[in-house]
Design an enzyme around this catalytic site. Structure first.
Site, PDB file in Angstrom:
ATOM      1  CB  CYS A 130      -0.961  -0.017   1.183  1.00  0.00           C
ATOM      2  SG  CYS A 130      -0.259  -0.726   2.678  1.00  0.00           S
ATOM      3  CG  HIS A 243      -0.644   3.963   4.275  1.00  0.00           C
ATOM      4  ND1 HIS A 243      -1.377   3.703   5.406  1.00  0.00           N
ATOM      5  CD2 HIS A 243      -0.140   2.758   3.873  1.00  0.00           C
ATOM      6  CE1 HIS A 243      -1.334   2.404   5.677  1.00  0.00           C
ATOM      7  NE2 HIS A 243      -0.596   1.808   4.763  1.00  0.00           N
TER       8      HIS A 243
END
Ligand code: A2P
Length: 335
Positions: A130, A243
Site C-alpha cells: 500500500c 497512508h
C-alpha cells in the site's frame, strides 16, 4: 446464459476484502456470481454484496471451479499455499500480499503506471504494498519528465494497513485511554494510540525493516528502474485509514515546483491539493474514502539542486489495496 464473470474474494471478512466488495459494487464490475472465502472460523458466516448476504465458503480446490478472477487478500502465507491451487482450478489470481510481488514471472501492477506489465501474466498478478502504491503514483510523472535518480521517502502509515486487528487495537486503546485504563498492545509491538511506531515488519541485519525493503524493491520493479536509489523510513501512526508519505525525489533534469504541479495535475489517479495560503494540503481524514492519491506541499529541495519535496496521501484500503486490485481486473477484462 447470464453475462459477467464468476468472482472470488478470499479474505472477504478482512479490511481489504470488505473494501474489495464495496469497490466491485461501486465500479459496477460485471459480477455474475460471487464466491467469498475466509478462514475456517468464518465458514458459515456471511458478508453483504449488493445488499444480499453471501455465505463464506471453505477454501478448497473444488470451490474455485468456474471462477474467472480471484481477489486474494488473506495474507502471504495463505497466498503461497492457495494461489497456485486456485490458478490450477482455472482462475486468474490478483494477490494483495507480499507472496509473489518480487517473482520475475509475476507482474506487479499499478494500472496508471505499468498496465503493459499485466499482459505477461501466468495466472497470478500482484498488487504492490500500500505505501509503495501511494509513493509511486507521483513518482511516475516526475520520472517521465526528468528521470528519477534518488528517492527519500518517510511514511506515516494508518492502522488499517494491519487489517481489522490493527483498526480494533487503535479503537480499543483510545477508549481505554479515555477511561484512564492501561493501554495494552496486542497486535502492534507497542502502544499505538497517541504514539508512533517506527518499525513495521521485522528488522533485517542492515537495520531496515521488511516494509522499508518492500518500498525499495517494489518501486524499482514498477518503475523498471533496478538501480534507483531509495532511502526509506516507514512508521505506523495512530490514524485509522490513509497512508501519508513525505517524499524528496531527485531527477537528472531539474523539475521546478510549478512544473511538478502541472505534471501531478495531469496524471490520472492523482489530485493536486496544494494551496498553502488557504491551509489546503492532503490529510488522511480528508482523503479517506477516495480513490485518487492526493499531492501537496510541493517545494523545491533547499539542499539539492535537482530535488523536489512533496507530501502524498492515499486511502490505504482503496488505492493502496482494493481499488488497485479491481483496476487490475478491469485491465484483464479489457484485454
Ligand atoms: P477471518 O475473518 O476468518 O480471520 P485482515 O487483513 O483485515 O486481518 O483480514 C485477513 C483476512 O484473511 C480475513 O478475511 C481472514 O479471515 C482471512 N484469513 C486469515 N487466515 C486465513 C486462512 N488461513 N485461510 C483463509 N483466510 C484467512
Amino acid at each position: 446464459m447470464a453475462s459477467g464473470l464468476c468472482i472470488a474474494v478470499v479474505g472477504a471478512t478482512g479490511a481489504a476484502g470488505q473494501t474489495t466488495l464495496r469497490i466491485l459494487e461501486e465500479r459496477k464490475f460485471p459480477v455474475r456470481e460471487l464466491r467469498t472465502f475466509a478462514s475456517e472460523r468464518s465458514v458459515g458466516k456471511s458478508v453483504t454484496f449488493r445488499g444480499e448476504p453471501v455465505a463464506i465458503r471453505r477454501l478448497e480446490p473444488a470451490a474455485f471451479r468456474g471462477v474467472d478472477i480471484a481477489f486474494f487478500s488473506a495474507g502471504s502465507a495463505q497466498a503461497r499455499k492457495y494461489a497456485p491451487m486456485i490458478v490450477k482450478a482455472g482462475a486468474t489470481v490478483i494477490d494483495k500480499s507480499n507472496a509473489f510481488r518480487m517473482d520475475p514471472d509475476v507482474p506487479l501492477v499499478v494500472p496508471e503506471i505499468n498496465a503493459h506489465a499485466a499482459r505477461g501474466h501466468h495466472g497470478i498478478l500482484a498488487c504492490p504494498n500500500c505505501t509503495t502504491i501511494v509513493t509511486v503514483m507521483p513518482l511516475k510523472p516526475l520520472h517521465d519528465a526528468g528521470r528519477l535518480t534518488r528517492v527519500i521517502a518517510t511514511s506515516f502509515q494508518a492502522v488499517s494497513g494491519a487489517g481489522v486487528n490493527g483498526i480494533a487495537e487503535l479503537r480499543e486503546q483510545t477508549l481505554a485511554w479515555a477511561r484512564g485504563e492501561p493501554l495494552v498492545p496486542r497486535h502492534f509491538p507497542h502502544q499505538i494510540a497517541f504514539n508512533l511506531v517506527p518499525a513495521i515488519d521485522t528488522f533485517g541485519p542492515d537495520g531496515y525493516t521488511g516494509e522499508e525493503m518492500k518500498l525499495v524493491n517494489e518501486t524499482r520493479k514498477i518503475l523498471e528502474l533496478p538501480g534507483l536509489r531509495v532511502a526509506p523510513t516507514t512508521v505506523r501512526v495512530p490514524v485509522f485509514t490513509s497512508h501519508s508519505i513525505a517524499v524528496t525525489a531527485e531527477t537528472e533534469v531539474k523539475i521546478t515546483a510549478a512544473h511538478a504541479r502541472d505534471l501531478f495535475e495531469r496524471f490520472p489517479g492523482l489530485t493536486l491539493w496544494d494551496d498553502p495560503a488557504r491551509q489546503r494540503y492532503p490529510m488522511p481524514v480528508a482523503v479517506e474514502g477516495q480513490d485518487d492519491c492526493f499531492v501537496g506541499r510541493i517545494r523545491e529541495d533547499l539542499s539539492s539542486p535537482n530535488g523536489l519535496s512533496f507530501w502524498v496521501v492515499g486511502d490505504q484500503l482503496r488505492k493502496g489495496a482494493a481499488t488497485n486490485a479491481v483496476q487490475i481486473a478491469e485491465l484483464l477484462l479489457r484485454s
